[in-house]
Design an enzyme around this catalytic site. Structure first.
Site, PDB file in Angstrom:
ATOM      1  N   ARG A 169      -0.404   4.445  97.773  1.00 15.47           N
ATOM      2  CA  ARG A 169       0.893   5.060  97.495  1.00 15.47           C
ATOM      3  C   ARG A 169       1.296   4.674  96.076  1.00 15.47           C
ATOM      4  NH1 ARG A 169       4.266   3.423 102.988  1.00 15.47           N
ATOM      5  NH2 ARG A 169       2.940   4.544 104.492  1.00 15.47           N
TER       6      ARG A 169
ATOM      7  N   ASP B  93       3.545   4.733  92.701  1.00 18.51           N
ATOM      8  CA  ASP B  93       4.984   4.853  92.479  1.00 18.51           C
ATOM      9  C   ASP B  93       5.318   5.989  91.516  1.00 18.51           C
ATOM     10  OD1 ASP B  93       5.531   2.708  94.126  1.00 18.51           O
ATOM     11  OD2 ASP B  93       5.504   1.244  92.499  1.00 18.51           O
TER      12      ASP B  93
ATOM     13  N   TYR C 296      -7.103  -1.027  89.189  1.00 20.52           N
ATOM     14  CA  TYR C 296      -6.034  -0.407  88.412  1.00 20.52           C
ATOM     15  C   TYR C 296      -6.254  -0.666  86.932  1.00 20.52           C
ATOM     16  CZ  TYR C 296      -3.138   0.698  92.479  1.00 20.52           C
ATOM     17  OH  TYR C 296      -2.654   1.238  93.640  1.00 20.52           O
TER      18      TYR C 296
ATOM     19  N   ARG D 292       1.848  -4.320  87.690  1.00 19.60           N
ATOM     20  CA  ARG D 292       2.804  -4.224  86.578  1.00 19.60           C
ATOM     21  C   ARG D 292       3.402  -5.586  86.244  1.00 19.60           C
ATOM     22  NH1 ARG D 292       6.623   0.398  88.711  1.00 19.60           N
ATOM     23  NH2 ARG D 292       7.856  -0.222  86.885  1.00 19.60           N
TER      24      ARG D 292
END
Length: 246
Positions: free
Chosen positions: A50, A52, A110, A199
């Site tokens: 999922r 963002d 990522y 992040r």
């Protein structure tokens, strides 16, 4: 009944994340609407993750089951003709009935992109973080080693998200910091990630470069779960789901 495994890429700048939301434009809704137009079935796709609002994907995987006999090549071409230009179907294959894009994932990688040029790159707007300073990549690489392995990443998670989790322990396989011209790219791979975890990892490494955090702060953050010891949460536009491992 066929089970199709599909890989896609998308620019998430115009979407409120992957998952369907009320009164908001999502990747999932856009893709499901295109599938319904193409094969005439209303289906729900199973996404591998999922992402963002504003986050992108280079290799997002989903699967769905269908009675339709459309060839995989025809599905790929047909979908790319129907989807908006910021979403592309990269591949489609028929897989075993038991395959599930999320539950069968062994891990993900990522990528976070940072533009360190003095002047912002207008062609990278919402695609990279503009940080107009020289990053100390060597310090970032050394600090990144401390976050690899099995740790409790409670300090690297959005506070509200932790209330619904059974555990905040995750395994980070590797964190690689690479210089490419005016860009610094941070690659983070692991078995799973908490909300905003990547992040915050990147924000912590930036703080390490700036001298606002030390390696001891990272160790203490992992040991205590104190969010204040980690770094800032960097903007979503530089983040990409790069790969999914099966």
């Amino acid at each position: 009944m066929r089970n199709l495994k599909v890989m896609m890429s998308y620019n998430g700048a115009s979407y409120h994340g992957y998952q369907i939301q009320n009164n908001a434009n999502s990747i999932q809704q856009t893709v499901e609407d295109a599938i319904k137009t193409l094969i005439g079935e209303k289906i729900t796709i199973n996404g591998c993750s999922r992402t963002d609002t504003g986050v992108h994907a280079k290799g997002f995987v989903f699967n769905f089951k269908t009675e339709n006999s459309i060839p995989c090549s025809g599905f790929t071409k047909g979908m790319n003709a129907l989807l908006p230009t910021d979403i592309a179907i990269l591949s489609c294959e028929e897989v075993d009935d038991s395959f599930h894009a999320r539950f069968d994932s062994k891990g993900k990688e990522y990528l976070y992109r940072i533009n360190c040029s003095d002047v912002r790159d207008v062609f990278a707007e919402n695609l990279a973080l503009h940080y107009p300073y020289k990053l100390d990549v060597d310090k970032m690489r050394e600090a990144a080693k401390l976050m690899c392995g099995i740790h409790d990443f409670a300090a690297f998670c959005k506070s509200e998200a932790k209330e619904h989790l059974a555990t905040t322990v995750r395994t980070v396989y590797s964190i690689d910091v690479k210089e490419k011209g005016n860009y610094v790219e941070v690659y983070v791979s692991g078995d799973g990630f908490l909300h905003n975890m990547v992040r915050i990892i990147v924000g912590t490494l930036i703080y390490i470069s700036e001298g606002k955090r030390t390696e001891r702060d990272i160790i203490n953050a992992l040991e205590t779960g104190d969010r204040e010891l980690a770094g800032k949460t960097v903007a979503p536009g530089g983040l990409y789901l790069n790969k999914v491992f099966y």
